[in-house]
Design an enzyme around this catalytic site. Structure first.
Site, PDB file in Angstrom:
ATOM      1  N   ARG A  68       0.933  -1.349  -0.032  1.00  0.00           N
ATOM      2  CA  ARG A  68       0.525  -0.060  -0.100  1.00  0.00           C
ATOM      3  C   ARG A  68       0.770   1.035  -0.095  1.00  0.00           C
ATOM      4  NH1 ARG A  68      -3.234  -3.239   3.458  1.00  0.00           N
ATOM      5  NH2 ARG A  68      -4.867  -4.039   2.564  1.00  0.00           N
ATOM      6  N   LYS A 101       3.811  11.439 -10.838  1.00  0.00           N
ATOM      7  CA  LYS A 101       3.049  10.463 -12.056  1.00  0.00           C
ATOM      8  C   LYS A 101       3.515   9.022 -11.939  1.00  0.00           C
ATOM      9  CE  LYS A 101      -0.439  13.731 -14.908  1.00  0.00           C
ATOM     10  NZ  LYS A 101      -0.333  14.084 -15.518  1.00  0.00           N
ATOM     11  N   GLU A 144      10.758  19.084 -24.571  1.00  0.00           N
ATOM     12  CA  GLU A 144       9.779  19.336 -23.205  1.00  0.00           C
ATOM     13  C   GLU A 144      10.389  20.915 -22.816  1.00  0.00           C
ATOM     14  OE1 GLU A 144       7.218  17.890 -22.239  1.00  0.00           O
ATOM     15  OE2 GLU A 144       6.751  15.774 -23.597  1.00  0.00           O
ATOM     16  N   LYS A 180       8.530  23.344 -13.740  1.00  0.00           N
ATOM     17  CA  LYS A 180       7.529  21.387 -13.632  1.00  0.00           C
ATOM     18  C   LYS A 180       6.606  21.988 -11.905  1.00  0.00           C
ATOM     19  CE  LYS A 180       5.416  17.612 -14.097  1.00  0.00           C
ATOM     20  NZ  LYS A 180       5.457  16.335 -14.726  1.00  0.00           N
ATOM     21  N   GLU A 194      -3.979  17.262 -11.152  1.00  0.00           N
ATOM     22  CA  GLU A 194      -4.527  18.116 -12.030  1.00  0.00           C
ATOM     23  C   GLU A 194      -6.095  17.547 -12.326  1.00  0.00           C
ATOM     24  OE1 GLU A 194      -2.664  15.788 -15.356  1.00  0.00           O
ATOM     25  OE2 GLU A 194      -4.166  17.331 -16.476  1.00  0.00           O
ATOM     26  N   ARG A 205      -2.563  22.231 -13.922  1.00  0.00           N
ATOM     27  CA  ARG A 205      -1.922  21.404 -14.788  1.00  0.00           C
ATOM     28  C   ARG A 205      -1.448  20.714 -15.832  1.00  0.00           C
ATOM     29  NH1 ARG A 205       1.351  16.284 -11.108  1.00  0.00           N
ATOM     30  NH2 ARG A 205       2.593  15.388 -12.467  1.00  0.00           N
ATOM     31  N   ASN A 212       0.590  20.422 -20.962  1.00  0.00           N
ATOM     32  CA  ASN A 212       0.391  19.151 -21.890  1.00  0.00           C
ATOM     33  C   ASN A 212      -0.021  20.050 -23.552  1.00  0.00           C
ATOM     34  OD1 ASN A 212       0.409  16.847 -20.907  1.00  0.00           O
ATOM     35  ND2 ASN A 212      -2.022  16.614 -20.074  1.00  0.00           N
ATOM     36  N   HIS A 267       0.394  17.933 -26.450  1.00  0.00           N
ATOM     37  CA  HIS A 267       0.550  16.948 -26.535  1.00  0.00           C
ATOM     38  C   HIS A 267      -1.191  16.583 -27.488  1.00  0.00           C
ATOM     39  CE1 HIS A 267       4.134  17.530 -23.439  1.00  0.00           C
ATOM     40  NE2 HIS A 267       3.546  16.692 -24.166  1.00  0.00           N
ATOM     41  N   HIS A 275      -0.436  13.509 -29.251  1.00  0.00           N
ATOM     42  CA  HIS A 275      -0.887  12.061 -28.007  1.00  0.00           C
ATOM     43  C   HIS A 275      -1.724  11.409 -29.490  1.00  0.00           C
ATOM     44  CE1 HIS A 275      -1.234  13.246 -24.302  1.00  0.00           C
ATOM     45  NE2 HIS A 275      -0.009  12.616 -24.203  1.00  0.00           N
ATOM     46  N   HIS A 281       7.960  10.643 -28.352  1.00  0.00           N
ATOM     47  CA  HIS A 281       7.634  11.574 -27.810  1.00  0.00           C
ATOM     48  C   HIS A 281       7.337  12.679 -28.067  1.00  0.00           C
ATOM     49  CE1 HIS A 281       4.109  13.392 -24.807  1.00  0.00           C
ATOM     50  NE2 HIS A 281       4.648  13.340 -24.007  1.00  0.00           N
TER      51      HIS A 281
HETATM   52  P1  NAD Z   1      12.668   5.517 -21.775  1.00  0.00           P
HETATM   53  O1  NAD Z   1      12.827   5.488 -20.017  1.00  0.00           O
HETATM   54  O2  NAD Z   1      12.443   4.813 -22.939  1.00  0.00           O
HETATM   55  O3  NAD Z   1      14.457   5.849 -22.666  1.00  0.00           O
HETATM   56  C1  NAD Z   1      15.080   6.186 -23.705  1.00  0.00           C
HETATM   57  C2  NAD Z   1      16.166   5.177 -24.061  1.00  0.00           C
HETATM   58  O4  NAD Z   1      16.936   5.869 -23.266  1.00  0.00           O
HETATM   59  C3  NAD Z   1      15.738   3.965 -23.268  1.00  0.00           C
HETATM   60  O5  NAD Z   1      16.366   2.939 -24.782  1.00  0.00           O
HETATM   61  C4  NAD Z   1      16.925   3.663 -22.368  1.00  0.00           C
HETATM   62  O6  NAD Z   1      17.797   2.271 -22.228  1.00  0.00           O
HETATM   63  C5  NAD Z   1      17.715   4.389 -22.827  1.00  0.00           C
HETATM   64  N1  NAD Z   1      18.883   4.951 -21.553  1.00  0.00           N
HETATM   65  C6  NAD Z   1      18.095   6.005 -20.313  1.00  0.00           C
HETATM   66  N2  NAD Z   1      19.078   6.055 -20.039  1.00  0.00           N
HETATM   67  C7  NAD Z   1      20.172   6.542 -20.406  1.00  0.00           C
HETATM   68  C8  NAD Z   1      21.381   6.769 -20.435  1.00  0.00           C
HETATM   69  N3  NAD Z   1      21.894   7.627 -19.820  1.00  0.00           N
HETATM   70  N4  NAD Z   1      21.974   6.639 -21.081  1.00  0.00           N
HETATM   71  C9  NAD Z   1      21.556   5.973 -22.551  1.00  0.00           C
HETATM   72  N5  NAD Z   1      20.516   5.454 -22.870  1.00  0.00           N
HETATM   73  C10 NAD Z   1      20.150   6.061 -21.595  1.00  0.00           C
HETATM   74  O7  NAD Z   1      12.276   6.529 -22.445  1.00  0.00           O
HETATM   75  P2  NAD Z   1      12.215   8.333 -21.531  1.00  0.00           P
HETATM   76  O8  NAD Z   1      11.645   9.367 -22.474  1.00  0.00           O
HETATM   77  O9  NAD Z   1      12.488   8.812 -20.684  1.00  0.00           O
HETATM   78  O10 NAD Z   1      10.640   8.289 -21.093  1.00  0.00           O
HETATM   79  C11 NAD Z   1       9.186   8.002 -21.865  1.00  0.00           C
HETATM   80  C12 NAD Z   1       8.315   8.071 -20.585  1.00  0.00           C
HETATM   81  O11 NAD Z   1       8.150   8.398 -19.654  1.00  0.00           O
HETATM   82  C13 NAD Z   1       7.355   7.113 -21.371  1.00  0.00           C
HETATM   83  O12 NAD Z   1       6.385   5.932 -21.141  1.00  0.00           O
HETATM   84  C14 NAD Z   1       6.599   8.364 -21.194  1.00  0.00           C
HETATM   85  O13 NAD Z   1       4.476   8.047 -20.885  1.00  0.00           O
HETATM   86  C15 NAD Z   1       6.448   8.682 -19.831  1.00  0.00           C
HETATM   87  N6  NAD Z   1       6.067  10.493 -19.071  1.00  0.00           N
HETATM   88  C16 NAD Z   1       5.595   9.798 -17.646  1.00  0.00           C
HETATM   89  C17 NAD Z   1       5.634  11.233 -17.778  1.00  0.00           C
HETATM   90  C18 NAD Z   1       5.261  11.409 -15.630  1.00  0.00           C
HETATM   91  O14 NAD Z   1       4.602  12.395 -15.804  1.00  0.00           O
HETATM   92  N7  NAD Z   1       5.251  10.267 -15.315  1.00  0.00           N
HETATM   93  C19 NAD Z   1       6.029  12.670 -17.847  1.00  0.00           C
HETATM   94  C20 NAD Z   1       5.945  12.257 -19.274  1.00  0.00           C
HETATM   95  C21 NAD Z   1       6.314  11.019 -20.203  1.00  0.00           C
HETATM   96  N1  GLY Z   2       2.971  15.346 -17.540  1.00  0.00           N
HETATM   97  C1  GLY Z   2       2.062  16.233 -17.280  1.00  0.00           C
HETATM   98  C2  GLY Z   2       2.645  16.362 -15.778  1.00  0.00           C
HETATM   99  O1  GLY Z   2       3.367  15.655 -15.233  1.00  0.00           O
HETATM  100  O2  GLY Z   2       1.108  16.075 -15.616  1.00  0.00           O
END
Ligand code: NAD
Ligand code: GLY
Length: 377
Positions: A133, A155, A197, A239, A249, A254, A258, A261, A265, A278
């Protein structure tokens, strides 16, 4: 309320705080912070004697170094590797993570340390939110997107085959450690995608960040340490400020994160996930949103051109090839900002640094914006 900013540690560590009452936490930013991870961890998680390090297989050496440091400070450490890529944000991966945590005798005295990009942060974050939990979480983001966006704000979640990020929880970390040095190994395409971003924060809130990008595009593209420090810090400030104002949100604030976005999307979904990163889709989406804003008389032609020029200089795609209005429109109807079946768009108004959530936009206006955004600027 502005996000508080302080320099508590050595001069190369910059500390911001996200103020959320009992869920407040520090964000530490600096080059090489992971080399002294145990010290930062100790300051915040002194009572947590067991760390579960969940890491992206691509950066195993970094995770192992963090593990050795924590063992050296007399903690029990469990290292759990996760395959790289979006497919790891799945029910199967989450279940296997829960099982591994159980096997490692995880309890409420344990802390999850997520080391990787947004995929790891979201997956491990949701595991922390749901196991027993809820147990504490430390985010160690290693991609630009995760350093400027996903590691801050709480998130967490996973995808279902038919819907991205549809299952999850708000679960704020106890600490975010951003080592900008880790960005040096990131592939170019991933790094540049993350810059979209950063541009977004400039448009929605921080004109000075937008101007910095315009004036220092080459240093930013070359990942010069000072340029990285500045763009990551400013982005986290923006942020944190928005999250403080509207943590879950619910107040509309918040949603400004987007910007671009709703289009993005739809671009990602219609092209097939994986075709565009993305941030690439966000860049094209921001260009479409700018055209929509111009159509509505909210910004002028020069505003649209200025944003397009910056996206171009940062080597981001901004024109969607073969944009098909009806297909994009259909995909937009699944947007999370749809309320009572009406689409809402985050659109700029006036000068840089201000956006609003706008409803009442017709299908024809969206089609027209997509068409004019698809022509060379
Ligand atoms: P990711 O985590 O897939 O990383 C991108 C690539 O980089 C991967 O192949 C990974 O292995 C590689 N990598 C990571 N760190 C590295 C480093 N230091 N050196 C070399 N390679 C490295 O992608 P991302 O773009 O970081 O994240 C995308 C995800 O984030 C999506 O799932 C999206 O939905 C999510 N997201 C979440 C939020 C939130 O608020 N929680 C906001 C935006 C996006
Ligand atoms: N990436 C959008 C949010 O965190 O609300």
């Amino acid at each position: 309320m502005p996000c508080t900013e302080q320099n508590e540690y050595a001069s190369h560590v910059h500390e911001l705080r996200v103020e959320l009452a009992e869920r407040s936490y520090p964000i530490l930013i600096g080059a090489g912070l992971c080399d002294e991870f145990a010290r930062h961890f100790q300051n915040r998680c002194a009572n947590n004697r067991h760390a579960i390090i969940v890491y992206d297989q691509q950066i195993a050496a970094l995770a192992q170094s963090i593990g050795r440091q924590l063992e050296g400070s007399d903690r029990r450490v469990s290292l759990i590797d996760v395959p790289s890529g979006e497919q790891s944000k799945s029910v199967d991966s989450l279940q296997s993570l829960w099982q591994r945590m159980l096997h490692e005798r995880t309890d409420r005295g344990s802390v999850v340390v997520a080391v990787g990009g947004g995929v790891i942060g979201d997956l491990a974050g949701f595991a922390a939110a749901s196991y027993a939990r809820g147990i504490p979480l430390v985010q160690v983001p290693t991609t630009l997107l995760s350093q400027v966006d996903s590691s801050v704000g709480g998130k967490t979640g996973i995808n279902l085959p038919a819907a991205k990020n549809i299952v999850g929880a708000f679960w704020q970390p106890s600490l975010v450690v951003i080592d900008t040095q880790t960005l040096q190994t990131l592939p170019d395409r991933e790094y540049i995608s993350g810059l979209a971003e950063v541009v977004k924060y400039g448009v929605i809130l921080l004109p000075e960040l937008f101007e910095f990008l315009e004036q220092n595009a080459e240093q930013v593209l070359e990942r010069k340490p000072q340029a990285l420090a500045y763009i990551v810090r400013q982005s986290c400030l923006a942020k944190a400020q928005v999250v403080q104002e509207d943590e879950r949100e619910t107040g509309g604030r918040r949603a400004i994160l987007n910007y671009g976005h709703t289009f993005a999307h739809a671009i990602e979904a219609t092209a097939g996930y994986g075709r565009w990163l993305h941030g690439e889709a966000v860049a094209m989406g921001m260009h479409m949103a700018a055209h929509l804003a111009r159509l509505l008389g909210r910004v002028d032609e020069a505003w649209v051109g200025r944003q397009a020029q910056l996206l171009k200089r940062l080597r981001l795609p901004w024109l969607l090839p073969d944009a098909d209005e009806p297909t994009l429109w259909a995909a937009m109807q699944h947007d999370k900002k749809v309320m009572h079946a009406a689409l809402r768009f985050v659109l700029p108004i006036g000068n840089l640094g201000k956006v609003e959530l706008v409803s009442g936009i017709s299908q024809q206006q969206v089609y027209q914006a997509i068409r004019s955004a698809s022509q060379e600027h």
